[in-house]
Motif scaffolding. Structure first.
Motif, PDB file in Angstrom:
ATOM      1  N   PHE A  75       3.736  -3.063   4.306  1.00  0.00           N
ATOM      2  CA  PHE A  75       4.580  -3.872   3.429  1.00  0.00           C
ATOM      3  C   PHE A  75       4.253  -3.509   1.985  1.00  0.00           C
ATOM      4  O   PHE A  75       3.092  -3.426   1.608  1.00  0.00           O
ATOM      5  N   LEU A  98       6.303  -5.949  11.586  1.00  0.00           N
ATOM      6  CA  LEU A  98       6.474  -4.756  10.753  1.00  0.00           C
ATOM      7  C   LEU A  98       7.722  -3.999  11.177  1.00  0.00           C
ATOM      8  O   LEU A  98       7.987  -3.825  12.359  1.00  0.00           O
ATOM      9  N   ASP A 141       9.533  -0.749   5.308  1.00  0.00           N
ATOM     10  CA  ASP A 141       9.159  -1.817   6.224  1.00  0.00           C
ATOM     11  C   ASP A 141      10.248  -2.875   6.315  1.00  0.00           C
ATOM     12  O   ASP A 141      10.362  -3.588   7.300  1.00  0.00           O
TER      13      ASP A 141
END
Length: 463
Positions: free
Chosen positions: A133, A195, A158
């Motif tokens: 991230f 994710l 992401d």
């Protein structure tokens, strides 16, 4: 009656094994006398054996190279090292000497990359796969190395919002990838990885936001399974779904040319460890080729991001048994001069098992024990091996020290425990040495860090 510790090992496993042998009742690690190391440096002691890193990188290249040759695979293989497994300078230097590429996870990773460049250990043609991230600081650092002419930065998106934030920071087109939000193992606490982007959203996202964006080029689809690369219906099903997304993308996006299958090759956690690396590499390559050919799509280059596999087996930590306590008729505790909580945190945090062996007294009779750490926490213990629900060691004698080793601890343990910080019960971080071999094959040892001092901890605490 064969009741010696060496008899137990011989009867239970095939022994000696690569990296382990016994001479004169003492254990050798990669032909290094651990008793000699202990006599010089004492315990507790962390060891990093650098030649193993090179060996594992070359092994992975050979595995995928042979697999591609067997199936007449048209794409290339690229080995990336997952930096979060171990950020130590001596690890990254050895990885770079081996010609590997890098995968990053956070903003400070980029600062390490810039330092490697400054030191002349990394050239800007290497692939830098930027995962995770993206905070503002992370994106700014990524943009900086890209704008400074790093040729092969690949930003793995992401989430969809990262695209606009990234393009505002770069001054020329940048390569990107998309991470697939894979479905988790059925035993996991939730269904889909936090994710990445959902399977069904990826192709529409490319068509709507990426295809006509002149500041980005979609190079890669990224796939990772938390449980690792296993010969299971779950893994093969998720891999197939990812390949199907790739082939669908390739039809509308001819420029995409790479499939990143992440990490997941395991490391040896006991003398009874079994895993067919050749078979798994061959099956992965064959599955990708077969499904691409079925849709008349050119096979992609394959990227891997092996972290634990690369560095895990290079590490070990050695302890002394300080004393023994008989707590009841069945439980005999041997107390080590360290802590599992602070020095091998995966043993309690993830219930992970490591390869554990006695270092000396292999010709003594053995006994069943529990291992306890120095902290006052009830979770600071180790009570089983990966292959069994028990621990056996040479019988304890007060008049001579018993040494033990936990092996293949080179990945994640220091990062998770916060090496050099404030540890539970103020247990200091142990002494750490780096072992290498010179051009003649002779062993060299170097003290990387001393045992943590009380002054360093008091400074952190504000005293």
């Amino acid at each position: 009656m064969k009741n010696k510790y060496i008899n137990l090992i011989d009867q239970t496993f095939t022994f000696p094994q690569p990296g382990f042998k016994v001479e004169g009742g003492e254990l050798f690690f990669h032909n290094i006398s651990l008793m000699d190391i202990i006599k010089q440096y004492g315990t507790p002691l962390k060891i990093s054996y650098l030649p193993k890193i090179t060996e594992k990188i070359n092994e992975a290249r050979k595995l995928f190279g042979v697999a591609m040759a067997k199936s007449l695979y048209q794409g290339k293989y690229h080995f990336c090292y997952c930096t979060k497994s171990s950020h130590y300078s001596f690890v990254l230097d050895r990885v770079m000497e081996s010609g590997a590429h890098l995968e990053t996870s956070s903003a400070f990773d980029i600062n390490i990359i810039e330092q490697l460049v400054e030191d002349g250990n990394l050239d800007n043609s290497k692939y830098i796969i930027c995962n995770g991230f993206k905070t503002d600081a992370y994106l700014e650092n990524i943009a900086r190395i890209h704008n400074n002419r790093f040729a092969n930065v690949v930003v793995i998106l992401d989430n969809k919002e990262e695209l606009d934030r990234l393009t505002k920071l770069v001054n020329r087109p940048i390569q990107i990838g998309i991470r697939v939000a894979a479905e988790e193992d059925p035993k996991f606490e939730f269904y889909t990885s936090r994710l990445g982007i959902r399977y069904r959203d990826i192709t529409p996202f490319y068509v709507d936001a990426i295809r006509n964006n002149k500041m980005v080029k979609l190079k890669m689809l990224h796939f990772f399974i938390n449980t690792g690369i296993t010969d299971s219906a779950y893994y093969w099903n998720e891999l197939l779904k990812c390949i199907n997304v790739y082939t669908a993308l390739k039809i509308v996006c001819p420029e995409i040319d790479s499939l990143n299958i992440g990490g997941g090759f395991p490391i040896q956690d006991s003398l009874g460890f079994e895993y067919d690396f050749e078979y798994m590499a061959e099956q992965i390559v064959a599955q990708i080729k077969e499904n691409c050919n079925a849709r008349s799509v050119k096979e992609p280059d394959i990227f891997t991001e092996f972290g634990s596999y690369t560095v895990g087996e290079s590490g070990a930590i050695l302890f002394s048994i300080l004393g023994q306590k008989q707590q009841n008729d069945r439980e005999k505790w041997s107390l080590i001069d360290g802590s599992f909580l602070t020095m091998i945190p995966d043993t309690w945090g993830l219930n992970k098992r490591f390869l554990m062996l006695a270092i000396n007294n292999w010709n003594d009779e053995y006994e069943r024990v529990l291992l306890g750490g120095l902290t006052c926490d009830s979770d600071d213990y180790y009570n089983s091996e990966a292959h069994s629900n028990a621990i056996y060691l040479p019988k304890f004698h007060k008049d001579r020290t018993q040494y033990i080793g936990f092996f293949h601890t080179g990945a994640y343990q220091d990062a998770v425990s916060g090496v050099g910080g404030v540890q539970h019960c103020l247990i200091p971080s142990p002494k750490h040495i780096v072992i290498d071999r010179d051009s003649m094959g002779e062993i060299t040892t170097k003290l990387f860090s001393k045992e943590q001092s009380y002054k360093s901890m008091m400074k952190i605490l504000g005293y």
